[in-house]
Structures are given as structure tokens and as C-alpha cells.
Design a protein around this motif. Structure first.
Motif, PDB file in Angstrom:
ATOM      1  N   ASP A   1       0.964  -1.252  -0.196  1.00  0.00           N
ATOM      2  CA  ASP A   1      -0.060  -0.071  -0.066  1.00  0.00           C
ATOM      3  C   ASP A   1       0.819   1.182  -0.235  1.00  0.00           C
ATOM      4  O   ASP A   1       0.526   2.370  -0.292  1.00  0.00           O
ATOM      5  CB  ASP A   1      -0.696  -0.005   1.246  1.00  0.00           C
ATOM      6  N   VAL A   2       2.237   1.066   0.586  1.00  0.00           N
ATOM      7  CA  VAL A   2       3.063   2.127   0.360  1.00  0.00           C
ATOM      8  C   VAL A   2       3.653   2.330  -0.976  1.00  0.00           C
ATOM      9  O   VAL A   2       3.914   3.433  -1.549  1.00  0.00           O
ATOM     10  CB  VAL A   2       4.284   2.237   1.480  1.00  0.00           C
ATOM     11  N   ILE A   3       4.073   1.329  -1.621  1.00  0.00           N
ATOM     12  CA  ILE A   3       4.556   1.054  -2.994  1.00  0.00           C
ATOM     13  C   ILE A   3       3.658   1.792  -3.910  1.00  0.00           C
ATOM     14  O   ILE A   3       4.184   2.433  -4.717  1.00  0.00           O
ATOM     15  CB  ILE A   3       5.109  -0.149  -3.138  1.00  0.00           C
ATOM     16  N   ILE A   4       2.408   1.318  -3.869  1.00  0.00           N
ATOM     17  CA  ILE A   4       1.282   1.803  -4.744  1.00  0.00           C
ATOM     18  C   ILE A   4       0.008   1.810  -4.152  1.00  0.00           C
ATOM     19  O   ILE A   4      -0.581   0.799  -3.803  1.00  0.00           O
ATOM     20  CB  ILE A   4       1.303   1.120  -6.154  1.00  0.00           C
TER      21      ILE A   4
ATOM     22  N   PRO B   1       4.921  -4.602  -7.614  1.00  0.00           N
ATOM     23  CA  PRO B   1       6.395  -4.663  -8.505  1.00  0.00           C
ATOM     24  C   PRO B   1       6.143  -4.020 -10.072  1.00  0.00           C
ATOM     25  O   PRO B   1       7.327  -3.416 -10.517  1.00  0.00           O
ATOM     26  CB  PRO B   1       6.461  -6.256  -8.623  1.00  0.00           C
ATOM     27  N   ILE B   2       4.950  -4.145 -10.332  1.00  0.00           N
ATOM     28  CA  ILE B   2       4.600  -3.465 -11.505  1.00  0.00           C
ATOM     29  C   ILE B   2       4.935  -2.102 -11.538  1.00  0.00           C
ATOM     30  O   ILE B   2       5.669  -1.494 -12.600  1.00  0.00           O
ATOM     31  CB  ILE B   2       3.230  -3.543 -12.374  1.00  0.00           C
ATOM     32  N   ALA B   3       4.682  -1.092 -10.640  1.00  0.00           N
ATOM     33  CA  ALA B   3       4.771  -0.017 -10.465  1.00  0.00           C
ATOM     34  C   ALA B   3       6.207   0.365 -10.306  1.00  0.00           C
ATOM     35  O   ALA B   3       6.687   1.462 -10.999  1.00  0.00           O
ATOM     36  CB  ALA B   3       4.102   0.857  -9.177  1.00  0.00           C
ATOM     37  N   ILE B   4       7.078  -0.379  -9.450  1.00  0.00           N
ATOM     38  CA  ILE B   4       8.410  -0.203  -9.346  1.00  0.00           C
ATOM     39  C   ILE B   4       9.228  -0.258 -10.767  1.00  0.00           C
ATOM     40  O   ILE B   4      10.018   0.375 -11.165  1.00  0.00           O
ATOM     41  CB  ILE B   4       8.881  -1.132  -8.187  1.00  0.00           C
ATOM     42  N   LYS B   5       8.916  -1.338 -11.380  1.00  0.00           N
ATOM     43  CA  LYS B   5       9.491  -1.792 -12.611  1.00  0.00           C
ATOM     44  C   LYS B   5       9.345  -0.615 -13.700  1.00  0.00           C
ATOM     45  O   LYS B   5      10.217  -0.044 -14.264  1.00  0.00           O
ATOM     46  CB  LYS B   5       9.162  -3.233 -13.235  1.00  0.00           C
ATOM     47  N   ALA B   6       8.020  -0.044 -13.714  1.00  0.00           N
ATOM     48  CA  ALA B   6       7.703   0.737 -14.566  1.00  0.00           C
ATOM     49  C   ALA B   6       8.157   2.298 -14.440  1.00  0.00           C
ATOM     50  O   ALA B   6       8.228   3.024 -15.116  1.00  0.00           O
ATOM     51  CB  ALA B   6       5.778   0.740 -14.782  1.00  0.00           C
ATOM     52  N   ALA B   7       8.472   2.265 -13.062  1.00  0.00           N
ATOM     53  CA  ALA B   7       9.075   3.789 -12.649  1.00  0.00           C
ATOM     54  C   ALA B   7      10.476   3.629 -13.112  1.00  0.00           C
ATOM     55  O   ALA B   7      11.169   4.852 -13.136  1.00  0.00           O
ATOM     56  CB  ALA B   7       9.121   3.789 -11.150  1.00  0.00           C
TER      57      ALA B   7
ATOM     58  N   ALA C   1       2.186   2.375 -16.865  1.00  0.00           N
ATOM     59  CA  ALA C   1       2.971   3.802 -16.795  1.00  0.00           C
ATOM     60  C   ALA C   1       1.991   4.642 -15.918  1.00  0.00           C
ATOM     61  O   ALA C   1       2.808   5.696 -15.313  1.00  0.00           O
ATOM     62  CB  ALA C   1       2.675   4.360 -18.244  1.00  0.00           C
ATOM     63  N   GLU C   2       0.756   4.350 -15.701  1.00  0.00           N
ATOM     64  CA  GLU C   2      -0.142   5.122 -14.863  1.00  0.00           C
ATOM     65  C   GLU C   2       0.387   4.792 -13.540  1.00  0.00           C
ATOM     66  O   GLU C   2       0.566   5.755 -12.562  1.00  0.00           O
ATOM     67  CB  GLU C   2      -1.392   4.898 -15.218  1.00  0.00           C
ATOM     68  N   LEU C   3       0.451   3.472 -12.983  1.00  0.00           N
ATOM     69  CA  LEU C   3       0.819   3.246 -11.694  1.00  0.00           C
ATOM     70  C   LEU C   3       2.371   3.755 -11.513  1.00  0.00           C
ATOM     71  O   LEU C   3       2.489   4.184 -10.044  1.00  0.00           O
ATOM     72  CB  LEU C   3       1.045   1.511 -11.587  1.00  0.00           C
ATOM     73  N   ALA C   4       3.280   3.883 -12.284  1.00  0.00           N
ATOM     74  CA  ALA C   4       4.542   4.335 -12.031  1.00  0.00           C
ATOM     75  C   ALA C   4       4.447   5.809 -11.406  1.00  0.00           C
ATOM     76  O   ALA C   4       5.323   6.234 -10.593  1.00  0.00           O
ATOM     77  CB  ALA C   4       5.502   4.406 -13.535  1.00  0.00           C
ATOM     78  N   THR C   5       3.535   6.552 -11.968  1.00  0.00           N
ATOM     79  CA  THR C   5       3.352   8.071 -11.535  1.00  0.00           C
ATOM     80  C   THR C   5       2.986   8.411 -10.114  1.00  0.00           C
ATOM     81  O   THR C   5       3.152   9.394  -9.484  1.00  0.00           O
ATOM     82  CB  THR C   5       2.513   8.807 -12.501  1.00  0.00           C
ATOM     83  N   HIS C   6       2.770   7.048  -9.517  1.00  0.00           N
ATOM     84  CA  HIS C   6       2.292   7.033  -7.973  1.00  0.00           C
ATOM     85  C   HIS C   6       3.177   6.231  -7.016  1.00  0.00           C
ATOM     86  O   HIS C   6       2.845   6.197  -5.977  1.00  0.00           O
ATOM     87  CB  HIS C   6       0.677   6.630  -8.047  1.00  0.00           C
ATOM     88  N   CYS C   7       4.075   5.641  -7.742  1.00  0.00           N
ATOM     89  CA  CYS C   7       5.022   4.776  -7.093  1.00  0.00           C
ATOM     90  C   CYS C   7       5.762   5.381  -6.055  1.00  0.00           C
ATOM     91  O   CYS C   7       6.244   6.480  -6.053  1.00  0.00           O
ATOM     92  CB  CYS C   7       6.037   4.218  -7.871  1.00  0.00           C
ATOM     93  N   MET C   8       5.648   4.888  -4.523  1.00  0.00           N
ATOM     94  CA  MET C   8       6.241   5.350  -3.466  1.00  0.00           C
ATOM     95  C   MET C   8       5.916   6.638  -2.944  1.00  0.00           C
ATOM     96  O   MET C   8       6.392   6.927  -1.932  1.00  0.00           O
ATOM     97  CB  MET C   8       7.591   5.115  -3.461  1.00  0.00           C
ATOM     98  N   GLU C   9       4.732   7.135  -3.518  1.00  0.00           N
ATOM     99  CA  GLU C   9       4.340   8.586  -3.114  1.00  0.00           C
ATOM    100  C   GLU C   9       3.899   8.685  -1.449  1.00  0.00           C
ATOM    101  O   GLU C   9       4.332   9.767  -1.080  1.00  0.00           O
ATOM    102  CB  GLU C   9       3.348   9.172  -4.171  1.00  0.00           C
TER     103      GLU C   9
END
Length: 163
Positions: A18-21, A72-78, A32-40
Motif C-alpha cells: 500500500d506504500v509502494i502503490i 512490483p509493476i509500479a516499481i519496474k515501470a518507474a 505507466a499510470e501506476l509508475a506515476t504514483h510509485c512510493m508517493e
């Protein structure tokens, strides 16, 4: 992919999915959309500062929480090329491999590598080199079959290339 090299973003214990995404963004499955919120929720500046190839280093139980692959998708896409941690939640570990995100367990590296260090990881040998400090650590090398999954950018692609 035989290695990763990048600048380190450092986090502590129990970094959950929940912190990662954050769950409020799970209405999208677009990487790409998930990456924009990664770790926020833990690091507002992460997505502004991360560059392709950078590395996340964390302590114990990285990726705990839900079993969704979005993390992991958000992390990789970031653009993150590898995650190093003392330990990973087992479901996160498997999900990361399934989507082709290299992760490596190494308690000593996780403890000693600091935010901003330049680090290189050799996936064949499991050697992690902190180029900033001139220190090397022996992490868990990937078995050949896992390297093939990561090289194929994930399990589905790996299976599709074998048919």
C-alpha cells in the motif's frame, strides 16, 4: 540482463504494497499510470527523482501486505532496475519474478548501502558493489531458470517464447 547499475533510494523495514502503490490508484492496471504514483505515500519526491536504472534498497520484509502484482509493476515501470532488501515478503518476491523485476536478498548490503550511493548488481554472481564506498557484498544469485524469466521481462513472456 546480466547486471543493474544505478543510484540508491533507501527505505526501512516493512515497506508494504500500500506504500509502494497506494490502493486509491488500483483502478488502473496501466504500468505507466501506476509508475506515476510509485512510493508517493512514503517518498513524495521519488517519482520526480528516480531515473531509469536506479535501485531501491530496503531492510526487512519489503513488499509485505497484499498479494497484488501492482506493486512490483509500479516499481519496474518507474524505471527501477533492481530491489535489494534484507528480506522480501514471499508473495512480493514471486510477483516480482513473475513480472520480470530483479530482486535480491542481502542483509549486509541492505544494512550498509545508503541513500544516493551508486550501486551495481551482477545477477549471474549475486555480487552487489557499492561503487560510492568501494564495498562488495555477496547476495543471493538467481538460478538460471529465474534469470531466463527476468530476461524475458516476466513469466508470461517466458512461457510464450517457449511455445
Amino acid at each position: 540482463m546480466k547486471n543493474a547499475k544505478g543510484r540508491v533510494f533507501k527505505y526501512g523495514d516493512n515497506i508494504d504494497t500500500d506504500v509502494i502503490i497506494p490502493a486509491r490508484y488500483l483502478n488502473s492496471s496501466d504500468p505507466a499510470e501506476l509508475a506515476t504514483h510509485c512510493m508517493e505515500d512514503i517518498d513524495k519526491e521519488f517519482i520526480k527523482k528516480v531515473q531509469k536504472g536506479d535501485i531501491i534498497v530496503a531492510e526487512k520484509n519489503f513488499g509485505c501486505g497484499s498479494s497484488r502484482e501492482h506493486a512490483p509493476i509500479a516499481i519496474k515501470a518507474a524505471g527501477v532496475s533492481c530491489v535489494i532488501a534484507e528480506t522480501f515478503a514471499r508473495i512480493f518476491y514471486r510477483n516480482a519474478i513473475n513480472i520480470g523485476l530483479p530482486i535480491i536478498e542481502c542483509p549486509k548490503a541492505a544494512a550498509e548501502i545508503e541513500e544516493g550511493d551508486e550501486v551495481e548488481v551482477n545477477f549471474d554472481t549475486g555480487v552487489i558493489t557499492d561503487l560510492t564506498k568501494g564495498a562488495s557484498y555477496q547476495g543471493q544469485a538467481f538460478p538460471p531458470f529465474m534469470q531466463k524469466i527476468i530476461d524475458a521481462e516476466g513469466l508470461v513472456n517466458y512461457i510464450n517464447t517457449r511455445q
